[in-house]
Design an enzyme around this catalytic site. Sequence first.
Site, PDB file in Angstrom:
ATOM      1  N   ASP A 187      53.818 -19.679  37.377  1.00 18.68           N
ATOM      2  CA  ASP A 187      53.489 -20.474  38.637  1.00 18.68           C
ATOM      3  C   ASP A 187      54.681 -20.710  39.495  1.00 18.68           C
ATOM      4  OD1 ASP A 187      51.799 -21.757  40.199  1.00 18.68           O
ATOM      5  OD2 ASP A 187      51.301 -23.447  38.663  1.00 18.68           O
ATOM      6  N   ASP A 197      50.447 -17.327  44.086  1.00 16.37           N
ATOM      7  CA  ASP A 197      51.788 -17.704  43.511  1.00 16.37           C
ATOM      8  C   ASP A 197      51.693 -17.872  41.676  1.00 16.37           C
ATOM      9  OD1 ASP A 197      50.012 -19.862  43.706  1.00 16.37           O
ATOM     10  OD2 ASP A 197      51.620 -21.400  43.724  1.00 16.37           O
ATOM     11  N   GLU A 198      50.593 -17.272  41.074  1.00 13.52           N
ATOM     12  CA  GLU A 198      50.125 -17.667  39.761  1.00 13.52           C
ATOM     13  C   GLU A 198      49.525 -16.380  39.231  1.00 13.52           C
ATOM     14  OE1 GLU A 198      47.849 -20.981  37.193  1.00 13.52           O
ATOM     15  OE2 GLU A 198      47.541 -20.953  39.221  1.00 13.52           O
TER      16      GLU A 198
END
EC number: 2.7.7.7
Length: 391
Positions: A12, A106-107
């Site tokens: 993350d 983003d993860e």
Amino acid sequence: MPADERAIIHVDMDAFYASVEQRDRPELRGLPVIVAGLGPRGVVSTCSYEARRFGVHSAMPTAQARRLCPDGIYVWPDHARYEAVSDQVFEVFHEVTPLVEGLSLDEAFLDVTASQRLLGSVESIGQWLKATIRERTGLNASVGMGPNKLLAKLAGEISKPDGFRRITATHAAAELAPLPVGRLWTVGKVTEQTLHRLGIRTIGELAACDTARLASALGRQVAGLQALARGQDDRCVEPAQAEQSIGAEHTFDVDVAELAMAEAWLLRHCERIAARARQRGLQGRTVTVKLREPPFETYTRQARLPAPSASAGELFGLARGLLVTWWKAQRRPRLRLLGVSLSGFAAERQQDLFDGAPDRRVTDQVQDRINSRFGTGSLVRAGVLKTREQD
């Protein structure tokens, strides 16, 4: 494979949008940066850790954030730039394993069980991911590791920011026990409140509670919840399926009442999604326009191109027809939101060398090259310019 033999990594990016802004604008480093819609209807997308100290968080109305952090630096989101950085991050993931389940820009979860034979232990792989992301993007990633998705995600969350932690099956119960029950996957606000009424506030208390007592309040989900509370999670990492659609939309701070302005925003959206389709080697055939009248009445209009395309001009030509037809049918047209999406994808087809018709895609190719070299938005069609007055 037994769950305790799997090696799962959760990555993350820390305060992703805000971190990109601070990376690209060094004068913002160390300051409370809030990436948000800046109009009266704006919402916070994310904020730096400096801003979180004031109580600001994602999904908060921007007006509330301004009250909590009046001296913060408020920045419009630049989604095209964030997507470009996300592509770099996911390229790193795929150098380690094909088993990548993206949760957002983003993860992601990565199953690196088989990768350990070539790349070493799960910690070694996690360290390589963290260092490589930092080297290529200049950004920090928090990396959590465990035998399942639940433990990997929790390991990353409790070690943020710039985290690096592994929770093993052996130590799972002890690691989970003191955490608030709301940190457990599937425990939303309603379930959390129900558990609190039962006097259960930690994950350890949930794991130890009498099942029959819980069942009277929670029903069938009890067995699954208590298994999670013990650190047991059988979910597999599911690699992303083929992209179903690419879209862009914008909610206006002031309702749009001029067709020319609506057309300009539509063209801006078509340029953006066409560029994203070309980056992925995709061509779509179905164009959908989303129109929302104030306060919240939403319409969709859809049509098909004669052939699959990733040309902004071709997408806009079809989308504009849908917009104009809808606009003329309204007694008093107003738009609170306008969006467009492309779907019905086929692999990009090779251009016919003997086709003598003018190729409208040449403009797109030139635009792609210039924007790639000088930054997204460096070259746009003239019709888009008036939308920048509202940025």
